[in-house]
Design an enzyme around this catalytic site. Sequence first.
Site, short mmCIF file in Angstrom:
data_model
loop_
_atom_site.label_atom_id
_atom_site.label_comp_id
_atom_site.label_asym_id
_atom_site.label_seq_id
_atom_site.Cartn_x
_atom_site.Cartn_y
_atom_site.Cartn_z
N LYS A 53 54.50 16.91 65.32
CA LYS A 53 55.07 17.89 64.38
C LYS A 53 55.85 17.17 63.27
CE LYS A 53 54.95 21.49 67.85
NZ LYS A 53 55.59 22.25 68.92
N GLN A 97 61.22 23.42 71.35
CA GLN A 97 60.02 23.05 72.09
C GLN A 97 60.09 23.57 73.53
OE1 GLN A 97 57.33 21.57 70.72
NE2 GLN A 97 56.23 21.55 72.66
N ASP A 120 57.74 29.81 65.14
CA ASP A 120 56.81 29.91 66.27
C ASP A 120 56.33 31.35 66.46
OD1 ASP A 120 56.14 27.60 67.74
OD2 ASP A 120 58.17 27.46 68.58
N1 GUN Z 1 55.04 24.32 73.92
C1 GUN Z 1 53.69 24.36 73.95
N2 GUN Z 1 53.23 24.96 72.83
C2 GUN Z 1 54.32 25.27 72.09
C3 GUN Z 1 54.48 25.89 70.82
O1 GUN Z 1 53.53 26.29 70.14
N3 GUN Z 1 55.77 26.02 70.39
C4 GUN Z 1 56.82 25.60 71.13
N4 GUN Z 1 58.05 25.80 70.64
N5 GUN Z 1 56.71 25.03 72.31
C5 GUN Z 1 55.45 24.86 72.77
#
Ligand code: GUN
Length: 283
Positions: A53, A97, A120
């Site tokens: 990211k 996350q 998200d």
């Molecule tokens: N963990 C696995 N996929 C995601 C996601 O798309 N966003 C977040 N915040 N955590 C994750």
Amino acid sequence: MSAVVLYGREVSKQIRAELKVEVDSIKKMGLHPGLAVVIVGNDPASRVYVNNKKKACEEVGIRSFEYALPEETSEHELIQLVETLNEDESVHGILVQLPLPKHINEERVLLKISPVKDVDAFHPFNIGKIMIGNYDFLPCTPAGIMELIHRAGICLEGKECVVIGRSNIVGKPMSMLLLHDNATVTICHSRTKNLKDVCKRADVLVVAIGKPEIIDADYVKPGAVVIDVGINRLPDGKLVGDVNFESVSEIASYITPVPGGVGPMTITMLMKNTIKAAQLSKE
Ligand code: GUN
């Protein structure tokens, strides 16, 4: 192999180039999109995702702020950080996350993220907006899949779409987006009876189970579009999806690979949402 491979990595490169142009132009107007990424603990897979990211932010010119907190961080401390980030004007998007350590209640933390910074789209307010089809942010994985489908010129109207998996992150929102595109949607899960028969009806099959290569050609109608959301690491270190690529690519019309399919699209959609959040902050 007869299927066309939907290379998300390549499509992502193109979209990120488009997003960079957009970021350059809004930067000229004095707006520099910023994304805060919060990671708690030492989950190795989460670490990889967070690094990817950050790299994507650099690629498109988004400012990224990383907060790596120790495993023993309390829920209260994490919520305090989220509240500080809610107030920070240089931060337009906040991503916590998942998964969080077991002693922290994910739902309570996600509720504290300001819905206007919820890139998200995990906040119930944004989930509700998606349900009624009037949204600012789409959850990144389903949005990435829709983008892959649209850019391949695949029409969903009236199609039988089967989604395997009912998670809040993928399965449920994915089903809504397919529905918004006028597909007929079935959601399958661990208690579904006759999974194979249901899958065999699908014109479009979206697989988000989390079990390595469990879907083979026996589950797939000839000519179906097969989207593999799974990312599983085998004992030998190899990364595979939930779909047996070798077998399914023989009969599908389109298929996504793992790695290099849905994964890069997910992160690209996060970039898109962050830019949108920055633009919304000025409205
Ligand atoms: N963990 C696995 N996929 C995601 C996601 O798309 N966003 C977040 N915040 N955590 C994750």
